[in-house]
Design a protein around this motif. Structure first.
Motif, PDB file in Angstrom:
ATOM      1  N   PHE A 134       0.837  -1.201   0.000  1.00 43.26           N
ATOM      2  CA  PHE A 134       0.000   0.000   0.000  1.00 43.26           C
ATOM      3  C   PHE A 134       0.874   1.253   0.000  1.00 43.26           C
ATOM      4  CE2 PHE A 134      -2.274   3.113   2.843  1.00 43.26           C
ATOM      5  CZ  PHE A 134      -3.150   3.585   1.867  1.00 43.26           C
ATOM      6  N   TYR A 135       1.860   1.307   0.891  1.00 40.55           N
ATOM      7  CA  TYR A 135       2.730   2.483   0.976  1.00 40.55           C
ATOM      8  C   TYR A 135       3.519   2.673  -0.315  1.00 40.55           C
ATOM      9  CZ  TYR A 135       1.707   2.192   5.994  1.00 40.55           C
ATOM     10  OH  TYR A 135       1.087   2.146   7.212  1.00 40.55           O
ATOM     11  N   GLU A 136       4.028   1.591  -0.863  1.00 40.70           N
ATOM     12  CA  GLU A 136       4.772   1.695  -2.119  1.00 40.70           C
ATOM     13  C   GLU A 136       3.875   2.180  -3.254  1.00 40.70           C
ATOM     14  OE1 GLU A 136       8.432  -1.456  -1.661  1.00 40.70           O
ATOM     15  OE2 GLU A 136       6.480  -2.279  -2.215  1.00 40.70           O
ATOM     16  N   SER A 137       2.598   1.758  -3.248  1.00 43.63           N
ATOM     17  CA  SER A 137       1.667   2.191  -4.301  1.00 43.63           C
ATOM     18  C   SER A 137       1.413   3.694  -4.242  1.00 43.63           C
ATOM     19  CB  SER A 137       0.335   1.430  -4.191  1.00 43.63           C
ATOM     20  OG  SER A 137      -0.471   1.961  -3.145  1.00 43.63           O
ATOM     21  N   LEU A 138       1.661   4.300  -3.087  1.00 45.38           N
ATOM     22  CA  LEU A 138       1.481   5.741  -2.930  1.00 45.38           C
ATOM     23  C   LEU A 138       2.754   6.517  -3.251  1.00 45.38           C
ATOM     24  CD1 LEU A 138      -0.586   5.751   0.393  1.00 45.38           C
ATOM     25  CD2 LEU A 138      -1.434   5.935  -1.954  1.00 45.38           C
ATOM     26  N   GLY A 139       3.838   5.795  -3.549  1.00 43.49           N
ATOM     27  CA  GLY A 139       5.090   6.458  -3.884  1.00 43.49           C
ATOM     28  C   GLY A 139       6.089   6.524  -2.745  1.00 43.49           C
ATOM     29  N   ALA A 140       5.788   5.912  -1.625  1.00 42.11           N
ATOM     30  CA  ALA A 140       6.712   5.908  -0.485  1.00 42.11           C
ATOM     31  C   ALA A 140       7.889   4.987  -0.781  1.00 42.11           C
ATOM     32  CB  ALA A 140       6.003   5.449   0.785  1.00 42.11           C
ATOM     33  N   THR A 141       9.034   5.298  -0.209  1.00 45.12           N
ATOM     34  CA  THR A 141      10.254   4.516  -0.393  1.00 45.12           C
ATOM     35  C   THR A 141      10.615   3.809   0.903  1.00 45.12           C
ATOM     36  OG1 THR A 141      11.067   6.151  -1.972  1.00 45.12           O
ATOM     37  CG2 THR A 141      12.697   4.659  -1.014  1.00 45.12           C
ATOM     38  N   LEU A 142      10.807   2.508   0.845  1.00 43.13           N
ATOM     39  CA  LEU A 142      11.295   1.783   2.011  1.00 43.13           C
ATOM     40  C   LEU A 142      12.794   2.018   2.139  1.00 43.13           C
ATOM     41  CD1 LEU A 142       8.588   0.157   1.250  1.00 43.13           C
ATOM     42  CD2 LEU A 142       9.537  -1.465   2.856  1.00 43.13           C
ATOM     43  N   MET A 143      13.273   2.163   3.364  1.00 41.40           N
ATOM     44  CA  MET A 143      14.675   2.478   3.626  1.00 41.40           C
ATOM     45  C   MET A 143      15.324   1.319   4.376  1.00 41.40           C
ATOM     46  SD  MET A 143      14.774   5.671   2.480  1.00 41.40           S
ATOM     47  CE  MET A 143      16.191   6.430   3.201  1.00 41.40           C
ATOM     48  N   PRO A 144      15.598   0.189   3.706  1.00 41.13           N
ATOM     49  CA  PRO A 144      16.100  -0.998   4.405  1.00 41.13           C
ATOM     50  C   PRO A 144      17.493  -0.839   5.007  1.00 41.13           C
ATOM     51  CG  PRO A 144      16.178  -1.336   2.046  1.00 41.13           C
ATOM     52  CD  PRO A 144      15.464  -0.023   2.281  1.00 41.13           C
ATOM     53  N   THR A 145      18.252   0.152   4.588  1.00 47.38           N
ATOM     54  CA  THR A 145      19.600   0.313   5.144  1.00 47.38           C
ATOM     55  C   THR A 145      19.593   1.037   6.479  1.00 47.38           C
ATOM     56  OG1 THR A 145      19.920   2.347   3.865  1.00 47.38           O
ATOM     57  CG2 THR A 145      20.718   0.282   2.883  1.00 47.38           C
TER      58      THR A 145
END
Length: 161
Positions: A134-145
């Protein structure tokens, strides 16, 4: 035809019991019930006390609170600007899919823009695939580092000695 209407508004002091009810429901969903130990008095002080440390939005449907977003101001030293941090967002399961979560995030993004924030950030549990998508579909970026570092009261009291 099913009624899908809802409203968003800033939380008022009278909403504290409902926000706490929703926080408990979130804790159950995240399998963290044992950590949800806040009280009405604690939440009231945090939201509406002499020095509020957070704010909240309420989503209502048919006159009943069905979701919330709790957020606060952060600061970016690199940007030299405030940021908006979403501590928690929750919509009751039976009201998901109506656009409430997206509307809460849109309102928070608007607040971040109004306040000239350099960032709007939040965290998501790594197992929560529906929310991640859902968050990615809104353009949010996950910050795994970036790794969350935490001390609880016990640890920071020891360190502060």
């Amino acid at each position: 035809m099913t009624d899908t209407s809802f409203t968003l508004r800033a939380a008022a002091a009278s909403d504290v019991p409902e926000i706490l009810r929703l926080i408990h429901a979130l804790a159950v969903y995240e399998k963290l019930e044992d950590q949800a130990v806040g009280t009405d008095a604690m939440l009231r002080e945090a939201l509406f006390g002499k020095r509020p440390s957070c704010e909240a939005l309420i989503a209502e449907r048919n006159g009943r609170a069905v979701g919330f977003a709790l957020y606060f101001t952060t600061f970016s030293t690199f940007l030299c600007k405030p940021g908006l941090y979403l501590e928690d967002l929750f919509v009751e399961p039976e009201c998901r899919g109506l656009g409430i979560g997206k509307a809460l995030l849109q309102r928070l993004a608007a607040i971040a823009a109004e306040r000239d924030c350099g960032r709007f950030e939040w965290r998501v549990l790594d197992w929560n695939e529906p929310s991640i998508k859902f968050y990615e579909s809104l353009g949010a970026t996950l910050m795994p580092t970036w790794i969350l570092v935490r001390m609880t009261q016990r640890e920071f009291a020891l360190l502060a000695r």
